[in-house]
Write an enzyme that holds these catalytic residues in place. Sequence first.
Site, PDB file in Angstrom:
ATOM      1  N   GLY A  10       0.825  -1.207   0.000  1.00 51.04           N
ATOM      2  CA  GLY A  10       0.000   0.000   0.000  1.00 51.04           C
ATOM      3  C   GLY A  10       0.858   1.254   0.000  1.00 51.04           C
ATOM      4  N   ILE A  12       1.391   3.833   2.435  1.00 47.36           N
ATOM      5  CA  ILE A  12       2.324   4.026   3.567  1.00 47.36           C
ATOM      6  C   ILE A  12       3.220   2.799   3.711  1.00 47.36           C
ATOM      7  CG2 ILE A  12       2.555   4.479   6.053  1.00 47.36           C
ATOM      8  CD1 ILE A  12      -0.207   5.784   6.015  1.00 47.36           C
ATOM      9  N   ASP A  31       0.118  -8.864   1.696  1.00 47.50           N
ATOM     10  CA  ASP A  31      -0.822  -7.921   1.089  1.00 47.50           C
ATOM     11  C   ASP A  31      -1.772  -8.700   0.184  1.00 47.50           C
ATOM     12  OD1 ASP A  31      -1.898  -5.637  -0.560  1.00 47.50           O
ATOM     13  OD2 ASP A  31      -0.403  -4.537   0.600  1.00 47.50           O
ATOM     14  N   GLY A  36      -3.622  -2.317  -2.549  1.00 49.89           N
ATOM     15  CA  GLY A  36      -2.170  -2.229  -2.725  1.00 49.89           C
ATOM     16  C   GLY A  36      -1.813  -2.568  -4.169  1.00 49.89           C
ATOM     17  N   LEU A  76      -0.455  -2.627   8.887  1.00 53.69           N
ATOM     18  CA  LEU A  76      -1.078  -1.535   8.134  1.00 53.69           C
ATOM     19  C   LEU A  76      -2.210  -2.009   7.242  1.00 53.69           C
ATOM     20  CD1 LEU A  76       2.208  -0.786   8.369  1.00 53.69           C
ATOM     21  CD2 LEU A  76       1.427   1.221   7.144  1.00 53.69           C
ATOM     22  N   THR A  95     -12.514  -6.973   7.626  1.00 54.88           N
ATOM     23  CA  THR A  95     -11.056  -6.890   7.502  1.00 54.88           C
ATOM     24  C   THR A  95     -10.467  -6.170   8.709  1.00 54.88           C
ATOM     25  OG1 THR A  95     -11.307  -6.743   5.128  1.00 54.88           O
ATOM     26  CG2 THR A  95      -9.176  -6.091   6.004  1.00 54.88           C
ATOM     27  N   TYR A 149     -15.793   2.690   9.871  1.00 54.45           N
ATOM     28  CA  TYR A 149     -14.323   2.624   9.849  1.00 54.45           C
ATOM     29  C   TYR A 149     -13.767   3.021  11.215  1.00 54.45           C
ATOM     30  CZ  TYR A 149      -9.529   3.612   8.305  1.00 54.45           C
ATOM     31  OH  TYR A 149      -8.173   3.627   8.160  1.00 54.45           O
ATOM     32  N   LYS A 153     -11.774   0.566  13.831  1.00 51.54           N
ATOM     33  CA  LYS A 153     -10.421   0.910  14.270  1.00 51.54           C
ATOM     34  C   LYS A 153     -10.398   1.157  15.786  1.00 51.54           C
ATOM     35  CE  LYS A 153      -7.662   0.977  10.633  1.00 51.54           C
ATOM     36  NZ  LYS A 153      -6.326   0.368  10.645  1.00 51.54           N
TER      37      LYS A 153
END
Length: 330
Positions: A10, A12, A31, A36, A76, A95, A149, A153
């Site tokens: 991805g 970052i 990944d 990505g 990440l 995910t 989201y 998180k």
Amino acid sequence: MKSIVTGGAGFIGSHLVERLLADGDDVVVLDDFSTGRADNLAAVAGHERLRVVEGSILDRDLVTELVAGSDRVFHLAAAVGVKLIVDHPLQGLRTNIHGSENVLDACVAAGAKLLLVSTSEIYGKNTADALHETADRVLGSPLVARWTYAAAKGIDEAFAHAYFKEYGLRVAIARPFNTVGPRQTGRYGMVVPNLVGQAVRGEPLTVYGDGVQSRCFSFVGDVVPAMVALIEHEEAYGEAFNLGGEREISIAELAELVIDITGSDSRITYVPYDEAYGEGYEDMRRRVPDNTRAKAAVGFAPVTPLEAVVRLVAEDVRVRAAADEAAADD
Ligand code: UDP
């Protein structure tokens, strides 16, 4: 040192992988290439200390197998981008919750250190002048897809903290604020690559809402060194760290700046939120970090000016467009 980077292909992640290889690490990228891209890793492709595994963090056995025998994990991998989350909330929830749980469990089993990359989005609608890590979360309804989201998180962070407390897991949490730089795609809504792409192509720049909403963009090149330092910082375990830019800028001002720096003839067009994201969208009016903690702990230095970042992004957009055109001609 053996490091795993989930989401290493991805935006970052790929910058982080380059840094770890330069430091001498053996690096495994996990990944699923959903967002990505292999070409994000073009600069290190074929590197003798790099292994790229195509797979999902939802594959528990694969995650466990890869993490076993590694020293540290930079997590990440996530479903990211407001557009993707609004269109596919279920993918985002699965995910970002179950995948992260797999990574946390694998780190406990392997005794590996973990950097959990969270997000400034978890502060939700809190418009404080400077969001400290202990600030309250002001979340909208769980029935508004955008907030799923932040909800997922937030659960990841709560899990990480609980694993630290109950299993002694050495886990630090990073909360990047609108990280930008080369290789970020505008496909999932991110404003800087989107506006720069539009400016370079001579299309109108789409500012959503009234354009007064603001953000503090942080440069990927400033954020990555702080991530690498946090995972090794004893006192960071069980804690969260803001990694944000220092300059607050409205989106309308950002659009002007992009036009200015790219020398584009494009104009700005204002698009209602409903048209941009579908009905019932709620934006964050502002999101301003207090970076004191990360500066004190690991010397986080958000020093790169936004103008320089926009220049780098414009160059990247032009190079990629030229490469795509060349590929289409073949
Ligand atoms: N935005 C915009 N035009 C675009 C893309 C985004 O005006 O082409 C706005 C978006 O509505 C938000 C801000 O820019 O107010 C930042 O959006 P982004 O998706 O990059 O990040 P986030 O909303 O997660 O901060």
